[in-house]
Design a protein around this motif. Structure first.
Motif, PDB file in Angstrom:
ATOM      1  N   GLY A 134       0.785  -1.228   0.000  1.00 24.55           N
ATOM      2  CA  GLY A 134       0.000   0.000   0.000  1.00 24.55           C
ATOM      3  C   GLY A 134       0.817   1.278   0.000  1.00 24.55           C
ATOM      4  O   GLY A 134       0.249   2.375   0.077  1.00 24.55           O
ATOM      5  N   GLN A 135       2.141   1.172  -0.097  1.00 25.54           N
ATOM      6  CA  GLN A 135       3.010   2.357  -0.040  1.00 25.54           C
ATOM      7  C   GLN A 135       3.447   2.764  -1.447  1.00 25.54           C
ATOM      8  O   GLN A 135       4.260   2.079  -2.083  1.00 25.54           O
ATOM      9  N   PHE A 136       2.921   3.890  -1.910  1.00 23.94           N
ATOM     10  CA  PHE A 136       3.358   4.412  -3.201  1.00 23.94           C
ATOM     11  C   PHE A 136       4.841   4.768  -3.161  1.00 23.94           C
ATOM     12  O   PHE A 136       5.517   4.738  -4.189  1.00 23.94           O
ATOM     13  N   MET A 137       5.334   5.104  -1.965  1.00 22.83           N
ATOM     14  CA  MET A 137       6.746   5.453  -1.856  1.00 22.83           C
ATOM     15  C   MET A 137       7.633   4.282  -2.252  1.00 22.83           C
ATOM     16  O   MET A 137       8.679   4.463  -2.877  1.00 22.83           O
ATOM     17  N   PHE A 138       7.223   3.062  -1.905  1.00 19.43           N
ATOM     18  CA  PHE A 138       7.996   1.884  -2.292  1.00 19.43           C
ATOM     19  C   PHE A 138       8.028   1.758  -3.810  1.00 19.43           C
ATOM     20  O   PHE A 138       9.086   1.527  -4.405  1.00 19.43           O
ATOM     21  N   ALA A 139       6.881   1.885  -4.442  1.00 15.71           N
ATOM     22  CA  ALA A 139       6.811   1.757  -5.902  1.00 15.71           C
ATOM     23  C   ALA A 139       7.627   2.843  -6.584  1.00 15.71           C
ATOM     24  O   ALA A 139       8.359   2.585  -7.557  1.00 15.71           O
TER      25      ALA A 139
ATOM     26  N   VAL B 149      13.949 -11.714   9.254  1.00 15.34           N
ATOM     27  CA  VAL B 149      12.935 -12.505   9.952  1.00 15.34           C
ATOM     28  C   VAL B 149      12.543 -11.810  11.258  1.00 15.34           C
ATOM     29  O   VAL B 149      13.392 -11.305  11.989  1.00 15.34           O
ATOM     30  N   ASN B 150      11.260 -11.788  11.549  1.00  9.63           N
ATOM     31  CA  ASN B 150      10.733 -11.186  12.778  1.00  9.63           C
ATOM     32  C   ASN B 150      11.146  -9.717  12.938  1.00  9.63           C
ATOM     33  O   ASN B 150      11.477  -9.255  14.025  1.00  9.63           O
ATOM     34  N   SER B 151      11.171  -9.000  11.838  1.00  6.34           N
ATOM     35  CA  SER B 151      11.540  -7.577  11.892  1.00  6.34           C
ATOM     36  C   SER B 151      10.485  -6.794  12.673  1.00  6.34           C
ATOM     37  O   SER B 151       9.279  -7.014  12.506  1.00  6.34           O
ATOM     38  N   SER B 152      10.965  -5.899  13.521  1.00  9.72           N
ATOM     39  CA  SER B 152      10.044  -5.059  14.301  1.00  9.72           C
ATOM     40  C   SER B 152       9.691  -3.778  13.566  1.00  9.72           C
ATOM     41  O   SER B 152       8.938  -2.955  14.084  1.00  9.72           O
ATOM     42  N   SER B 153      10.234  -3.595  12.376  1.00  6.60           N
ATOM     43  CA  SER B 153       9.987  -2.374  11.622  1.00  6.60           C
ATOM     44  C   SER B 153       8.547  -2.309  11.133  1.00  6.60           C
ATOM     45  O   SER B 153       7.989  -3.331  10.692  1.00  6.60           O
ATOM     46  N   PRO B 154       7.921  -1.140  11.178  1.00  4.16           N
ATOM     47  CA  PRO B 154       6.564  -1.011  10.628  1.00  4.16           C
ATOM     48  C   PRO B 154       6.555  -1.066   9.104  1.00  4.16           C
ATOM     49  O   PRO B 154       5.500  -1.256   8.501  1.00  4.16           O
ATOM     50  N   TYR B 155       7.727  -0.905   8.478  1.00  7.52           N
ATOM     51  CA  TYR B 155       7.835  -0.908   7.013  1.00  7.52           C
ATOM     52  C   TYR B 155       8.988  -1.817   6.583  1.00  7.52           C
ATOM     53  O   TYR B 155      10.000  -1.348   6.051  1.00  7.52           O
ATOM     54  N   PRO B 156       8.884  -3.122   6.817  1.00  8.33           N
ATOM     55  CA  PRO B 156      10.029  -4.004   6.559  1.00  8.33           C
ATOM     56  C   PRO B 156      10.490  -4.025   5.109  1.00  8.33           C
ATOM     57  O   PRO B 156      11.694  -4.046   4.833  1.00  8.33           O
ATOM     58  N   ASP B 157       9.549  -4.022   4.172  1.00  9.48           N
ATOM     59  CA  ASP B 157       9.953  -4.085   2.771  1.00  9.48           C
ATOM     60  C   ASP B 157      10.584  -2.780   2.302  1.00  9.48           C
ATOM     61  O   ASP B 157      11.511  -2.782   1.491  1.00  9.48           O
ATOM     62  N   LEU B 158      10.083  -1.657   2.824  1.00  7.26           N
ATOM     63  CA  LEU B 158      10.685  -0.371   2.474  1.00  7.26           C
ATOM     64  C   LEU B 158      12.094  -0.268   3.064  1.00  7.26           C
ATOM     65  O   LEU B 158      13.024   0.205   2.404  1.00  7.26           O
ATOM     66  N   ASP B 159      12.262  -0.754   4.293  1.00 11.22           N
ATOM     67  CA  ASP B 159      13.586  -0.757   4.910  1.00 11.22           C
ATOM     68  C   ASP B 159      14.549  -1.630   4.117  1.00 11.22           C
ATOM     69  O   ASP B 159      15.724  -1.287   3.927  1.00 11.22           O
ATOM     70  N   LEU B 160      14.059  -2.765   3.673  1.00 10.59           N
ATOM     71  CA  LEU B 160      14.888  -3.665   2.881  1.00 10.59           C
ATOM     72  C   LEU B 160      15.305  -3.003   1.573  1.00 10.59           C
ATOM     73  O   LEU B 160      16.450  -3.138   1.120  1.00 10.59           O
ATOM     74  N   LEU B 161      14.387  -2.265   0.976  1.00 11.85           N
ATOM     75  CA  LEU B 161      14.706  -1.552  -0.259  1.00 11.85           C
ATOM     76  C   LEU B 161      15.800  -0.510  -0.019  1.00 11.85           C
ATOM     77  O   LEU B 161      16.756  -0.419  -0.790  1.00 11.85           O
ATOM     78  N   TYR B 162      15.659   0.270   1.069  1.00  9.46           N
ATOM     79  CA  TYR B 162      16.687   1.257   1.388  1.00  9.46           C
ATOM     80  C   TYR B 162      18.040   0.582   1.615  1.00  9.46           C
ATOM     81  O   TYR B 162      19.083   1.082   1.152  1.00  9.46           O
ATOM     82  N   SER B 163      18.040  -0.547   2.308  1.00 11.09           N
ATOM     83  CA  SER B 163      19.294  -1.252   2.589  1.00 11.09           C
ATOM     84  C   SER B 163      19.951  -1.719   1.301  1.00 11.09           C
ATOM     85  O   SER B 163      21.177  -1.611   1.138  1.00 11.09           O
TER      86      SER B 163
ATOM     87  N   LEU C 249      18.097   6.914  11.056  1.00 14.99           N
ATOM     88  CA  LEU C 249      18.246   7.317  12.452  1.00 14.99           C
ATOM     89  C   LEU C 249      17.748   6.260  13.438  1.00 14.99           C
ATOM     90  O   LEU C 249      17.787   6.482  14.652  1.00 14.99           O
ATOM     91  N   ASP C 250      17.315   5.108  12.931  1.00 14.52           N
ATOM     92  CA  ASP C 250      16.814   4.028  13.781  1.00 14.52           C
ATOM     93  C   ASP C 250      17.772   2.849  13.688  1.00 14.52           C
ATOM     94  O   ASP C 250      17.860   2.178  12.654  1.00 14.52           O
ATOM     95  N   LYS C 251      18.480   2.557  14.765  1.00 14.03           N
ATOM     96  CA  LYS C 251      19.515   1.520  14.749  1.00 14.03           C
ATOM     97  C   LYS C 251      18.926   0.148  14.467  1.00 14.03           C
ATOM     98  O   LYS C 251      19.543  -0.686  13.771  1.00 14.03           O
ATOM     99  N   GLN C 252      17.736  -0.127  14.994  1.00 17.26           N
ATOM    100  CA  GLN C 252      17.108  -1.436  14.779  1.00 17.26           C
ATOM    101  C   GLN C 252      16.726  -1.631  13.313  1.00 17.26           C
ATOM    102  O   GLN C 252      16.869  -2.739  12.776  1.00 17.26           O
ATOM    103  N   ARG C 253      16.267  -0.585  12.672  1.00 19.36           N
ATOM    104  CA  ARG C 253      15.840  -0.703  11.274  1.00 19.36           C
ATOM    105  C   ARG C 253      17.017  -0.642  10.313  1.00 19.36           C
ATOM    106  O   ARG C 253      17.060  -1.389   9.334  1.00 19.36           O
TER     107      ARG C 253
END
Length: 806
Positions: free
Chosen positions: A315-320, A350-364, A457-461
């Motif tokens: 649902g995130q246009f930002m990801f697209a 696995v078991n990511s606590s991020s609210p946007y795991p796929d977006l975080d993965l894309l940034y990484s 700015l989020d060490k966990q993400r």
């Protein structure tokens, strides 16, 4: 004819000029064009407006927008509310998670209702832009849009103008009073029958990006209090933060605001994202057809891959948008096919606590394949996501002309982090999908979406891509102070082609004076005032140890200044004729140089006072130069222009003696405005204990702080209360025999000054006041050209020793 205090008169086939300061507001009609002119209203508001927050601001280019044929259901619902004259509530809250396209929806509505003339004002908050990340400019920005709107020219504009003129301090009142007096009350005075034809829509996007939570609540509270009487419609878009939701749920917020949660449109959003991806991949296939296999050009990447990306987007246009931008502009030599493969095969945590795991993965993945190499890129990204708090005297570092500070520009980043030219651009070259990087090196880099800043700015993400916390004010100081000292050194070396040190600072060749950093002159005052919160680290130490006060004084003497803002009054003006030209030196100019040296001296004394043995040893080069400088120095200049430089010599005397004043400096010099262009008659300030080459037709004078002190007592210049006619002073300073100046000036009023003069001479003769003489190499020049001969070929030299004349 006088037009004082007249409004809305019409002049046909004429040109009208309104003299500044008379308070007029008038309109002129030329053909069918209408022009509204403000004398002070618009300029007063403009000084507080966040122009970057407007929907059509260049700073937001390219503005987020929606693809034709998408978001139709959402736009339809919002359009119905905007155009419904019988709506129950004048406040509508649109909420949604990060990246769902709230700003694009707000932008689309702004453009739509600008075309129809129904948009009254807009404000786009952004936590990545220091000019619109706070509430301070909000009221002025909205009021400015109302005051300059053509539809309000005869209704609201005069009312806002009246408030500003009748309440001089209006823009310094609390924001609630500003909102009431500049927006609420002027709108309430318009006949209700007129509002059906007037713009009423105000769009506020990203309220959650106003960095202070209390300010967010305060903004909503102002709107809540005004709702019963304010005939404006507020469309507010933000994330569904709990404190924002709670405010809209208050019983006192009546009537209750309408709400729209973008998360309720799951199926239509998935369809819109798929339509967007199909459109973008068709464009990419066309633009990259030479790098795609012929079998892929018709259908790549295929429906199954599109569906896979739609699922990842959640649902995130930002990801697209980020995905297609990365595939389109990713770092070479990877082709679009390889870039897509990188995204598709990235393994989710696995078991990511991020609210946007796929977006975080894309940034990484983007950071990984852009060549993220640790410290340097991490430092750059930390500066980009850290808003600069405009603190104290360094509130305008790296300011180009009248523009805002450009601390996140490529140019500033390289200066702050001591990088080589082009290094910052190279490090960021793979991040164009998540950063807007201007082609100009002096424009700020912009983070395309707040979720990327939050990720970094989020060490966990972020994991290994974590940049640390945002820079604090103290950390900004730790970067800015050594950077501005280095830049002052570069200015001074550049301004002295003929100098006593190598024309390099930290190994970087001088490639021209940078057009910026006009606030760096006040770095000494900042260092002096902030010493309790600033650590003298290795960067500050290195910058100080290459700083030469002799070159510094030479340079600032040849720079021009604005009038000082310390209330000195209007001093007399000294004029000096040089050939066919006249050079003017007023006492603002004299005091500007004097204040600069005093600021520098205060910082020097402060560093001496707080230094322990270790830090004093590390700053040894700096302390040695300063000690020599404040004990006295020589000044050299071409003999044929000796008359033109005598006031510069006066300035040298006054500047060096002012450092002995017991009271601390409380003022600050204004920014540099220009340099005197004629280098052929520049004076040179020389250390008293060094051997340097001087052209043969140059004079050498010694500047003694004791003599300067006496001159200051006989000429009370700092207070500008000269009791002696300035022409008489001019005549007393008729030569460059500076050892006679105090005597000649004292004679002007010998009855009252002879004791001061004698005591001053006695103090100057105390043993220990003598300084080492300067060893000078005179370069012979047989030509008859009376200009600077320093670059001429000179066959022989002879050595002599000069000593001070008692």
């Amino acid at each position: 004819m006088s037009f004082k205090r007249n409004r809305n008169f019409q002049v046909n086939d004429s040109v009208v000029n309104d003299s500044s300061g008379n308070g007029n507001t008038f309109s002129t009609h030329v053909g069918d064009n209408y022009h509204q002119h403000f004398s002070r209203t618009e300029s007063n508001l403009s000084s507080r407006v966040a122009f970057n927050a407007l929907h059509d601001a260049e700073a937001r280019y390219p503005q987020p927008n929606i693809l034709a044929g998408t978001r139709e259901e959402i736009i339809g619902k919002l359009t119905h509310w905007c155009e419904d004259d019988s709506k129950s509530s004048r406040v509508y809250w649109v909420n949604g998670a990060a990246g769902v396209g709230k700003s694009a929806i707000a932008q689309a509505l702004c453009e739509k209702y600008t075309q129809t003339g129904k948009l009254a004002a807009a404000f786009f908050f952004s936590r990545n832009d220091s000019s619109r990340d706070k509430l301070d400019p909000f009221v002025a920005t909205i009021a400015h849009q109302l005051a300059t709107c053509k539809a309000f020219k005869s209704l609201i504009t005069p009312l806002i103008e009246h408030v500003i003129h009748s309440t001089p301090g209006i823009l310094h009142k609390n924001l609630e009073d500003q909102f009431k007096m500049l927006i609420q009350e002027p709108c309430a005075q318009v006949d209700p029958r007129n509002w059906a034809q007037l713009p009423r829509l105000v769009i506020l996007d990203g309220v959650d990006e106003c960095i202070d939570v209390n300010s967010q609540k305060r903004l909503l509270q102002m709107i809540q209090n005004a709702t019963p009487t304010l005939p404006l419609d507020f469309l507010i878009l933000s994330r569904p933060e709990s404190h924002i939701s709670d405010t809209f749920s208050l019983e006192s917020f009546t009537p209750s605001p309408s709400r729209l949660a973008l998360g309720d449109f799951t199926e239509s959003v998935r369809a819109d994202i798929k339509r967007y991806l199909c459109h973008e991949f068709a464009r990419i296939r066309q633009e990259h057809r030479r790098t795609l296999d012929s079998s892929l050009q018709a259908s790549w990447p295929g429906d199954s891959v599109i569906d896979q990306l739609v699922s990842k987007a959640t649902g995130q246009f930002m990801f697209a948008r980020t995905t297609t931008t990365y595939i389109d502009t990713g770092k070479a030599p990877a082709t679009p096919v390889l870039r897509l493969d990188i995204i598709l095969h990235a393994k989710r945590v696995v078991n990511s606590s991020s609210p946007y795991p796929d977006l975080d993965l894309l940034y990484s993945q983007i950071l990984k394949y852009c060549g993220y190499e640790g410290r340097k890129l991490r430092e750059i990204l930390r500066l980009i996501v850290s808003p600069f708090d405009k603190v104290k005297i360094l509130e305008s570092p790296f300011r180009l002309h009248d523009s805002p500070p450009v601390l996140q520009s490529l140019w500033a980043l390289e200066k702050l982090l001591e990088m080589s030219q082009g290094e910052a651009a190279a490090l960021l070259s793979g991040l164009h999908s998540i950063l807007a990087i201007p082609t100009s090196k002096t424009e700020n880099i912009v983070v395309l979406h707040a979720s990327f800043s939050e990720f970094l700015l989020d060490k966990q993400r972020a994991g290994v891509y974590y940049v640390g916390s945002k820079l604090s004010s103290q950390e900004w100081f730790q970067l800015l102070i050594p950077c501005q000292i280095r830049m002052l050194s570069r200015y001074c070396v550049e301004d002295n082609h003929w100098s006593t040190q190598s024309p390099k600072i930290h190994g970087q060749p001088i490639d021209g004076v940078d057009d910026g950093d006009l606030g760096s002159l006040n770095v000494w005052k900042c260092l002096y005032e902030s010493f309790t919160s600033i650590a003298v680290n290795k960067q500050i130490t290195a910058a100080l140890n290459v700083f030469d006060p002799h070159l510094y004084l030479t340079a600032i003497i040849h720079w021009g200044y604005k009038l000082l803002s310390a209330g000195w009054g209007r001093p007399p003006i000294f004029k000096v004729n040089k050939g066919f030209e006249a050079y003017t030196y007023d006492q603002n100019y004299i005091v500007s140089v004097e204040m600069q040296i005093r600021m520098f001296h205060d910082a020097y004394r402060m560093l001496l006072k707080i230094s322990d043995n270790r830090s004093r040893s590390s700053l040894q080069d700096f302390f040695i130069r300063c000690k020599s400088f404040f004990r006295g120095f020589y000044v050299s200049f071409p003999s044929h222009i000796s008359g033109a430089v005598k006031y510069m010599l006066v300035i040298c005397h006054l500047a060096i003696s002012s450092s002995r004043d017991a009271y601390p400096l409380i003022g600050a010099a204004e920014p540099i405005m220009f340099r005197y262009p004629d280098r052929k008659w520049m004076i040179r300030v020389l250390p008293s204990n060094s051997g340097v080459a001087i052209p043969s037709r140059w004079e050498v004078k010694y500047i003694d702080p004791t003599e300067g002190e006496l001159l200051r007592k006989l000429l009370p210049l700092p207070r500008f209360d000269l009791s002696i006619n300035s022409q008489s002073i001019m005549e007393a300073l008729g030569s460059t025999e500076i050892e006679r100046w105090t005597y000649e000036i004292a004679r002007l009023d010998w009855e009252t000054t002879w004791i001061t003069y004698l005591l001053g001479k006695l103090a100057g003769s105390i043993p220990g006041k003598w300084v080492m003489s300067l060893k000078v190499v005179l370069e012979e020049d047989d030509s008859e050209d009376e200009h600077d001969s320093e670059n001429q070929k000179l066959p022989e030299r002879r050595s002599t020793r000069l000593r001070r004349i008692p």
